[in-house]
Design a protein around this motif. Structure first.
Motif, PDB file in Angstrom:
ATOM      1  N   ASP A 143      17.092  53.603 -10.348  1.00  0.00           N
ATOM      2  CA  ASP A 143      16.087  54.604 -10.691  1.00  0.00           C
ATOM      3  C   ASP A 143      14.666  54.306 -10.219  1.00  0.00           C
ATOM      4  O   ASP A 143      13.763  55.091 -10.484  1.00  0.00           O
ATOM      5  CB  ASP A 143      16.051  54.789 -12.217  1.00  0.00           C
ATOM      6  N   ILE A 144      14.454  53.183  -9.553  1.00  0.00           N
ATOM      7  CA  ILE A 144      13.100  52.872  -9.099  1.00  0.00           C
ATOM      8  C   ILE A 144      13.049  52.884  -7.577  1.00  0.00           C
ATOM      9  O   ILE A 144      14.076  52.782  -6.914  1.00  0.00           O
ATOM     10  CB  ILE A 144      12.600  51.522  -9.657  1.00  0.00           C
TER      11      ILE A 144
ATOM     12  N   LYS B  64       9.281  52.709 -15.052  1.00  0.00           N
ATOM     13  CA  LYS B  64       8.768  53.653 -14.064  1.00  0.00           C
ATOM     14  C   LYS B  64       7.305  53.997 -14.344  1.00  0.00           C
ATOM     15  O   LYS B  64       6.505  54.157 -13.411  1.00  0.00           O
ATOM     16  CB  LYS B  64       9.635  54.912 -14.049  1.00  0.00           C
TER      17      LYS B  64
END
Length: 277
Positions: A138-139, A102
């Motif tokens: 999560d991205i 991230k």
């Protein structure tokens, strides 16, 4: 120029995904950023008061030496495929894998992530219990997920799942650009369940709008969503499938234990997960 992040642990699985990353960079006229992320073990300094830092420094040095030895191997893979002109940049980072990915996405303005997956049960293992599966949750940029047993082959047919929502259209236009660069056809699938609220008029509008983009639209009446998608992939000889969500719950649903490991293994093709707002 598109920027593609390739996280790797330098395994055979990762090296296979590296070939896909190179080919994507070639298609998009992009560059690759190779990321190796590692986590140092937690050491209680009350038991090692004198050599606490020595332990960490030696572990970091070992990671650096390994990184230094493995990078030439990646360059050799690129050279063997005549892709050695693609720009490669390297990152060695300590810390949590997802955090570092991230961070790289933000700091280096990454457009795509390419990552491999291991496991004996193909997609099922990948989406339900791997680093790659965690990253995809999560991205917020597209991620190409490459099963361990999926060698690169020229993409002739791209599968695209949709529910004919306005937000899906933006993703489809993105895929059309990739398809044009590879001369690929797009097979668009809508699984129409009993509770579907998509009108025939909406479907007709989509077909009219994309009439000149080499897209075939299939509307299949079924309440068995996951089985229908997998059957479609097999019947249409899909080389890469695009799915418009990376939420973990979706994939847990799609590859529930009702699908056998044998069935999951039959679909060893890359999955391009595109986040939707």
């Amino acid at each position: 120029m598109k920027r593609i992040l390739f996280p790797t642990d330098f395994s055979e699985v990762a090296n296979n995904a590296f070939v896909h990353a190179l080919e994507l960079a070639k298609t998009l006229n992009g560059e690759l950023i190779v990321l190796h992320s590692f986590e140092l073990p937690v050491v209680d300094n009350q038991f090692f008061p004198e050599n606490y830092m020595v332990i960490y420094e030696s572990l970091e040095l070992a990671q650096f030496d390994m990184f230094k030895d493995e990078i030439p191997k990646l360059r050799a893979i690129a050279e063997k495929r005549n892709l050695d002109k693609i720009k490669l940049t390297h990152r060695l980072m300590d810390g949590d894998l997802i955090f570092n990915i991230k961070k790289e996405i933000k700091e280096d303005n990454i457009d795509f992530v390419v990552m491999g997956t291991a496991g004996d049960s193909g997609w099922e293992s990948f989406f339900l219990g791997s680093n790659s599966g965690n990253v995809i949750s999560d991205i917020d940029i597209p991620m190409l997920c490459v099963p361990h047993d999926a060698p690169f082959c020229k993409i002739k047919t791209i599968g695209f799942t949709t529910r004919f929502r306005p937000k899906d259209k933006k993703a489809l236009k993105r895929i059309i650009k990739i398809a044009h660069k590879t001369n690929a056809q797009i097979q668009c699938l809508y699984v129409k369940a009993n509770e579907s609220d998509v009108s025939d008029e909406t479907i007709k509008e989509w077909k009219a709008e994309f009439a000149n983009d080499h897209i075939s639209f299939s509307v299949i009446l079924s309440n068995e969503i996951k089985e229908t998608i997998l059957d479609f992939i097999l019947q249409k000889d899909i080389d890469m499938v695009t799915m418009l969500t990376y939420k973990r719950g979706f994939f847990e649903n799609l590859f529930h234990t009702s699908l056998t490991k044998k069935a999951a293994n039959e679909f060893s093709i890359p999955v391009l997960a595109i986040p939707i707002e």
